[in-house]
Design a protein around this motif. Structure first.
Motif, mmCIF file in Angstrom:
data_model
loop_
_atom_site.group_PDB
_atom_site.id
_atom_site.type_symbol
_atom_site.label_atom_id
_atom_site.label_comp_id
_atom_site.label_asym_id
_atom_site.label_seq_id
_atom_site.Cartn_x
_atom_site.Cartn_y
_atom_site.Cartn_z
ATOM 1 N N ILE A 7 81.438 -73.701 -27.664
ATOM 2 C CA ILE A 7 81.257 -74.841 -28.603
ATOM 3 C C ILE A 7 79.507 -74.985 -29.123
ATOM 4 C CG2 ILE A 7 81.604 -77.279 -29.049
ATOM 5 C CD1 ILE A 7 84.288 -75.763 -28.425
ATOM 6 N N THR A 8 79.343 -74.708 -30.433
ATOM 7 C CA THR A 8 78.050 -74.816 -30.840
ATOM 8 C C THR A 8 77.492 -76.322 -30.791
ATOM 9 O OG1 THR A 8 78.533 -75.157 -33.256
ATOM 10 C CG2 THR A 8 78.358 -72.889 -32.234
ATOM 11 N N SER A 9 76.222 -76.468 -31.067
ATOM 12 C CA SER A 9 75.758 -77.723 -31.074
ATOM 13 C C SER A 9 76.212 -78.248 -32.427
ATOM 14 C CB SER A 9 74.228 -77.665 -31.152
ATOM 15 O OG SER A 9 73.675 -77.066 -32.332
ATOM 16 N N GLU A 10 76.943 -78.023 -33.358
ATOM 17 C CA GLU A 10 77.483 -78.416 -34.448
ATOM 18 C C GLU A 10 79.007 -78.853 -34.463
ATOM 19 O OE1 GLU A 10 75.944 -75.646 -37.410
ATOM 20 O OE2 GLU A 10 73.944 -76.533 -37.482
ATOM 21 N N ASN A 11 79.302 -78.430 -33.147
ATOM 22 C CA ASN A 11 80.925 -78.812 -32.740
ATOM 23 C C ASN A 11 81.735 -77.553 -33.533
ATOM 24 O OD1 ASN A 11 81.062 -80.618 -30.670
ATOM 25 N ND2 ASN A 11 81.485 -82.265 -32.170
ATOM 26 N N SER A 13 83.731 -74.600 -33.036
ATOM 27 C CA SER A 13 84.611 -73.766 -31.872
ATOM 28 C C SER A 13 84.849 -72.407 -32.313
ATOM 29 C CB SER A 13 85.807 -74.555 -31.587
ATOM 30 O OG SER A 13 86.311 -73.936 -30.549
ATOM 31 N N ILE A 14 84.278 -71.443 -31.341
ATOM 32 C CA ILE A 14 84.391 -70.149 -31.633
ATOM 33 C C ILE A 14 85.152 -69.264 -30.330
ATOM 34 C CG2 ILE A 14 83.162 -67.776 -31.980
ATOM 35 C CD1 ILE A 14 80.834 -69.525 -33.156
ATOM 36 N N THR A 15 86.217 -68.764 -30.400
ATOM 37 C CA THR A 15 86.904 -68.202 -29.241
ATOM 38 C C THR A 15 86.844 -66.735 -29.499
ATOM 39 O OG1 THR A 15 88.262 -70.178 -29.018
ATOM 40 C CG2 THR A 15 88.911 -68.164 -27.968
ATOM 41 N N VAL A 16 86.533 -65.741 -28.642
ATOM 42 C CA VAL A 16 86.339 -64.535 -28.624
ATOM 43 C C VAL A 16 86.964 -63.922 -27.545
ATOM 44 C CG1 VAL A 16 84.424 -64.742 -30.134
ATOM 45 C CG2 VAL A 16 84.094 -64.669 -27.531
#
Length: 102
Positions: A7-11, A13-16
């Protein structure tokens, strides 16, 4: 195969998914914003600082002493801080969520 969510600081969501390598390498390969890994994974820069979701912290365990020393130099440390260059991808991390530190 472990499925890991950043979860980046910009919210964002990246699932790998991956079977091996460091969590930092996985994040860099997938262009996770805020994970730079400038030192290449030798625990000397803290540009891969993440906050592990509390419910997943047991999956990653405590930081080593050298990792704790590096984290002390960062202003945004919490009880759930880890450097993702120090975590290896394994089945144990399946479902883990990491919030990229600011």
């Amino acid at each position: 195969m472990a499925k890991i969510t950043f979860i980046t600081s910009e919210n964002e969501s990246i699932t790998v998914e991956s079977n091996s390598g460091s969590v930092m390498e996985l994040a860099v390969q997938h262009n996770v914003k805020g994970i730079d890994g400038d030192c290449g994974g030798v625990c000397s820069c803290a540009t891969c600082h993440v906050h592990v979701a509390p419910e997943h912290f047991e999956k990653v365990g405590e930081a080593s002493e050298i990792e704790k020393d590096m984290l002390e130099l960062d202003d945004n440390v919490s009880d759930y801080s880890r450097l993702c260059c120090q975590m290896e991808v394994s089945e144990a991390l399946d479902g883990a969520v990491f919030h990229v530190a600011k």
